[in-house]
Each structure stands twice: as structure tokens, then as C-alpha cells.
Motif scaffolding. Structure first.
Motif, PDB file in Angstrom:
ATOM      1  N   THR A 103       0.861  -1.182   0.155  1.00  0.00           N
ATOM      2  CA  THR A 103       0.126  -0.147   0.062  1.00  0.00           C
ATOM      3  C   THR A 103       0.867   1.146   0.011  1.00  0.00           C
ATOM      4  OG1 THR A 103      -1.930  -1.210   1.103  1.00  0.00           O
ATOM      5  CG2 THR A 103      -1.712   1.223   1.363  1.00  0.00           C
ATOM      6  N   VAL A 132      -5.070   1.643  -0.735  1.00  0.00           N
ATOM      7  CA  VAL A 132      -5.147   0.505   0.308  1.00  0.00           C
ATOM      8  C   VAL A 132      -5.775  -0.638  -0.462  1.00  0.00           C
ATOM      9  CG1 VAL A 132      -6.333  -0.074   2.325  1.00  0.00           C
ATOM     10  CG2 VAL A 132      -5.318   2.313   2.121  1.00  0.00           C
ATOM     11  N   VAL A 133      -6.829  -0.370  -1.222  1.00  0.00           N
ATOM     12  CA  VAL A 133      -7.409  -1.601  -2.118  1.00  0.00           C
ATOM     13  C   VAL A 133      -6.559  -2.238  -2.973  1.00  0.00           C
ATOM     14  CG1 VAL A 133      -9.244  -2.122  -3.520  1.00  0.00           C
ATOM     15  CG2 VAL A 133      -9.756  -0.326  -1.870  1.00  0.00           C
ATOM     16  N   TYR A 134      -5.617  -1.530  -3.711  1.00  0.00           N
ATOM     17  CA  TYR A 134      -4.680  -1.978  -4.622  1.00  0.00           C
ATOM     18  C   TYR A 134      -3.618  -2.695  -3.919  1.00  0.00           C
ATOM     19  CZ  TYR A 134      -6.405   0.148  -8.976  1.00  0.00           C
ATOM     20  OH  TYR A 134      -7.135   0.362  -9.986  1.00  0.00           O
ATOM     21  N   GLY A 135      -3.229  -2.488  -2.605  1.00  0.00           N
ATOM     22  CA  GLY A 135      -2.301  -2.831  -1.944  1.00  0.00           C
ATOM     23  C   GLY A 135      -2.381  -4.356  -1.350  1.00  0.00           C
ATOM     24  N   LEU A 136      -3.619  -4.738  -1.185  1.00  0.00           N
ATOM     25  CA  LEU A 136      -3.846  -6.178  -0.710  1.00  0.00           C
ATOM     26  C   LEU A 136      -3.590  -7.157  -1.570  1.00  0.00           C
ATOM     27  CD1 LEU A 136      -4.993  -7.732   1.541  1.00  0.00           C
ATOM     28  CD2 LEU A 136      -7.337  -7.498   0.988  1.00  0.00           C
ATOM     29  N   PRO A 137      -4.425  -7.044  -2.694  1.00  0.00           N
ATOM     30  CA  PRO A 137      -3.957  -8.342  -3.821  1.00  0.00           C
ATOM     31  C   PRO A 137      -2.432  -7.969  -4.173  1.00  0.00           C
ATOM     32  CG  PRO A 137      -5.214  -6.275  -4.594  1.00  0.00           C
ATOM     33  CD  PRO A 137      -5.342  -6.296  -3.414  1.00  0.00           C
ATOM     34  N   GLY A 160      -0.010  -7.240  -2.514  1.00  0.00           N
ATOM     35  CA  GLY A 160       0.977  -7.873  -1.473  1.00  0.00           C
ATOM     36  C   GLY A 160       0.583  -9.452  -1.259  1.00  0.00           C
ATOM     37  N   ILE A 161      -0.445  -9.708  -1.620  1.00  0.00           N
ATOM     38  CA  ILE A 161      -0.777 -11.290  -1.814  1.00  0.00           C
ATOM     39  C   ILE A 161       0.067 -11.732  -2.765  1.00  0.00           C
ATOM     40  CG2 ILE A 161      -2.563 -13.276  -2.170  1.00  0.00           C
ATOM     41  CD1 ILE A 161      -4.714 -11.350  -0.584  1.00  0.00           C
TER      42      ILE A 161
END
Length: 247
Positions: free
Chosen positions: A2, A47-52, A54-55
Motif C-alpha cells: 500500500t 489501500v485496496v490495490y495494496g492487498l492483492p 501484497g498477496i
């Protein structure tokens, strides 16, 4: 991730916003509240883009789940550019159809109206999305790395092009020469002149990188020219349809 995405946004959008103000000194006059809103929504989108993202990064490094590779000799030399083009074509198709769906009354009212609240948009609007819309954009590149082999360097090229197009298509002026966008290449590539028409008319010019889907589906309403009014301080667009408009 993020933090990286937010930093990339602040550097790229900030840089082109600075360039816009240098090139057209009145372009941001009276639009401080709009710009603050664009930055706030964009940081929320990070924040929304960071989650997938990061996965995917964890799955690649720790689990070997993805098709990202680091050996330049794993595939022929021609495959690198082909993989970049494949990602761009796939992303463009996904963007066209999800973007067009976002213009249906309910999803527009719930989510996409946030992006179109920027009238006209600035370079800061590149990631100014409602979280629902941000999610539709956040999953596509992470999904593709499980389907199409790509070198990590080529993936960075894809992300760079995605960032560049997202910012420059919203900055309110055309940085490419008219002879390019009016020529054979420009007939198939999307630049600010093409996308600003979407922000004026809403139900046209839905593509991200290429004009293929807009032309095929008769939603291409052509290009336009920016006319920056020194007194109004905003860029307006005079329509110069190229014969492919569906009125």
C-alpha cells in the motif's frame, strides 16, 4: 505494498500535476477542493490495490504460486515484449467492459460517480475511485500473473505503462504531438484527447490503452482538442470526431 502504491501515485500524479501547472498556469485555479478530494480517494484506492498486490508478492517469493520468473533465459528473447503486450491487451479488455458496466445507472450511482465528480479531471484523479471500483481494477494484474508467464522486469514495464496512461489521460492537456495522435498510431492508442471526451460525454471512449474495443462496439466518439481559457482556468475540449462516432 500500500505504501509503495501510494508513493508511486504521489510521485507520478504530483509530477504531472506540477508539469501541468508549468505548461498551463491557470489549469488548477479554483480547483483546490476537487484536487484534495481526488487525492483522498486515490490514497484510499492505494489501500485496496495494496492487498492483492501484497498477496501476489508473498505468493511469488514465499510460495512460488505465480508465473513470474527471474531467469531471462527461461523464454526466448522475443517473449518479453510479447508478454508485456499480452498483459496490456488483457487489461484493456477487462477495463473496457468493467468500465462500461460502471456506467449502468446503479453501479454509476454507487461507485463510478466518485471518479466523474472531477469535472474536468486533473492528474491527481488517476486513482480517484470509490473502493468498489478500485477493487475491479486491483484484481486484474494480480490475476494475470497466475495465467501468463512474465519476467519481473517486464511486469514493472506493465505497471509503469499503467501508471503513465492513468495519469496522463486525466491531466487536462495533450502532451503528445497532434501528428502522432492524428496519425495511424493515434487511431489505435488512447491519449488525453481521447479520454477527455469520455469525461465530457460519459457514454463513449471507455478504453484504457487501445481504441480497439471502442471501435468494435461503436462507442468511439473520436478525438478532440484542448482549448485552455486563461480567464476560466480550465481546459475545455472542442469535439473533432474522426468519423467513428455513434451519436
Amino acid at each position: 505494498m500500500t505504501a509503495i502504491i501510494a508513493g508511486r501515485y504521489l510521485v507520478s500524479s504530483g509530477g504531472f500535476a506540477w508539469l501541468s501547472a508549468r505548461r498551463h498556469p491557470h489549469i488548477h485555479v479554483g480547483r483546490g477542493e476537487q484536487i484534495r478530494r481526488e487525492i483522498a480517494w486515490s490514497l484510499a484506492s492505494a489501500v485496496v490495490y495494496g492487498l492483492p498486490a501484497g498477496i501476489v508478492a508473498w505468493g511469488w517469493q514465499a510460495q512460488g504460486w505465480t508465473l513470474i520468473y527471474d531467469d531471462l533465459h527461461a523464454y526466448p528473447s522475443w517473449y518479453g515484449p510479447v508478454s508485456v503486450l499480452a498483459f496490456l491487451i488483457a487489461h484493456d479488455a477487462w477495463f473496457y467492459w468493467t468500465h462500461r458496466w460502471m456506467h449502468r445507472p446503479t453501479p454509476f450511482r454507487i461507485a463510478h460517480a466518485v471518479h466523474h465528480a472531477s469535472r474536468p479531471p486533473t492528474a491527481w484523479a488517476a486513482m480517484s475511485f470509490h473502493p468498489i471500483e478500485a477493487l475491479t481494477g486491483a484484481v486484474v494484474i494480480p490475476a494475470l500473473v497466475f495465467m501468463i508467464p512474465i519476467h519481473w522486469g517486464a511486469l514493472l514495464v506493465v505497471l509503469g505503462i499503467m501508471t503513465l496512461m492513468g495519469v496522463t489521460n486525466h491531466m487536462g492537456w495533450e502532451m503528445f504531438p497532434r501528428r502522432l495522435i492524428d496519425g495511424p498510431i493515434g487511431r489505435w492508442l488512447i491519449t488525453a484527447s481521447h479520454h477527455q471526451q469520455h469525461h465530457r460525454q460519459y457514454r463513449c471512449n471507455y478504453g484504457l490503452y487501445f481504441r480497439f474495443w471502442d471501435r468494435l462496439c461503436r462507442t468511439d466518439h473520436g478525438l478532440g482538442r484542448f482549448d485552455h481559457d486563461r480567464h476560466a482556468g480550465a481546459g475545455t475540449l472542442s469535439s473533432l470526431g474522426d468519423g467513428h462516432a455513434e451519436r
